[in-house]
Design a protein around this motif. Structure first.
Motif, PDB file in Angstrom:
ATOM      1  N   GLU A   1       0.831  -1.208   0.000  1.00 40.07           N
ATOM      2  CA  GLU A   1       0.000   0.000   0.000  1.00 40.07           C
ATOM      3  C   GLU A   1       0.868   1.261   0.000  1.00 40.07           C
ATOM      4  OE1 GLU A   1      -2.630  -0.285   3.328  1.00 40.07           O
ATOM      5  OE2 GLU A   1      -3.683  -2.022   2.500  1.00 40.07           O
ATOM      6  N   ARG A   2       1.943   1.261   0.814  1.00 41.30           N
ATOM      7  CA  ARG A   2       2.851   2.414   0.847  1.00 41.30           C
ATOM      8  C   ARG A   2       3.484   2.650  -0.522  1.00 41.30           C
ATOM      9  NH1 ARG A   2       6.620   0.431   4.252  1.00 41.30           N
ATOM     10  NH2 ARG A   2       5.289  -0.671   5.681  1.00 41.30           N
TER      11      ARG A   2
ATOM     12  N   LYS B   1       0.969   4.186  -2.936  1.00 40.82           N
ATOM     13  CA  LYS B   1       0.760   5.613  -2.669  1.00 40.82           C
ATOM     14  C   LYS B   1       1.912   6.434  -3.229  1.00 40.82           C
ATOM     15  CE  LYS B   1      -2.087   5.247   1.470  1.00 40.82           C
ATOM     16  NZ  LYS B   1      -2.144   5.424   2.936  1.00 40.82           N
TER      17      LYS B   1
ATOM     18  N   ALA C   1       1.994   9.108  -6.371  1.00 37.82           N
ATOM     19  CA  ALA C   1       2.496  10.465  -6.164  1.00 37.82           C
ATOM     20  C   ALA C   1       3.684  10.755  -7.082  1.00 37.82           C
ATOM     21  CB  ALA C   1       2.906  10.651  -4.707  1.00 37.82           C
TER      22      ALA C   1
END
Length: 168
Positions: free
Chosen positions: A119-120, A123, A127
């Motif tokens: 998940e990190r 993200k 970005a």
């Protein structure tokens, strides 16, 4: 001829087959026998019930006898306690402690860590902070520039063709 493939059956016996009529007759006999047994059990249960009402306090003795009959065989004769057998006890809702954090196994912990890391990464990727995302964005910028150049060239060609047709 292969080793295992012989004519006929075991030790020279002939095979016998039961006819469908015989099978039907056997099934009917078995059903009748079961019905008779059920009727007999029902009749004895009614007579036992009336005897218990008459005797009153003797019902305790008849319950013990009935339970021994139900066990059957050697089950009722010897009672054995297996020390290795784990008896599962049901817990009441009040006994369950919800305050304690659940201890996770190593696999569960690793799986949770893996999901969080994924998940990190997603993200950061969205970005545009990861190396792969930067490479993708650079590739997209190059493709956009090429498409813009191609579109500009097409427009110039169209203008030239339009000017050329107008002069003719």
């Amino acid at each position: 001829m292969p080793k295992g493939a012989k004519k006929g059956g075991h030790k020279g016996r002939m095979r016998t087959y039961t006819s469908p009529e015989e099978i039907d007759a056997q099934m009917k006999e078995e059903k009748e026998r079961k019905q008779n047994e059920q009727e007999d059990d029902g009749a004895t249960a009614q007579t036992d019930g009336t005897e218990e009402k008459i005797h009153g306090s003797g019902s305790e003795d008849s319950d013990d006898e009935g339970s021994q009959k139900k066990r059957g065989g050697g089950d009722g004769l010897i009672e054995i306690e297996n020390p290795n057998r784990i008896i599962q006890k049901s817990k009441k809702v009040t006994q369950i402690e919800l305050d304690e954090p659940k201890q996770l196994s190593r696999r569960e912990r690793e799986e949770l860590e893996k999901q969080k890391a994924k998940e990190r990464y997603m993200k950061m990727h969205l970005a545009g902070k990861t190396d792969q995302a930067k490479a993708d964005l650079a590739r997209l910028a190059i493709i956009r520039k090429q498409r813009e150049d191609a579109a500009r060239k097409k427009e110039e060609e169209k203008k030239r063709m339009a000017v050329g047709k107008a002069t003719k």
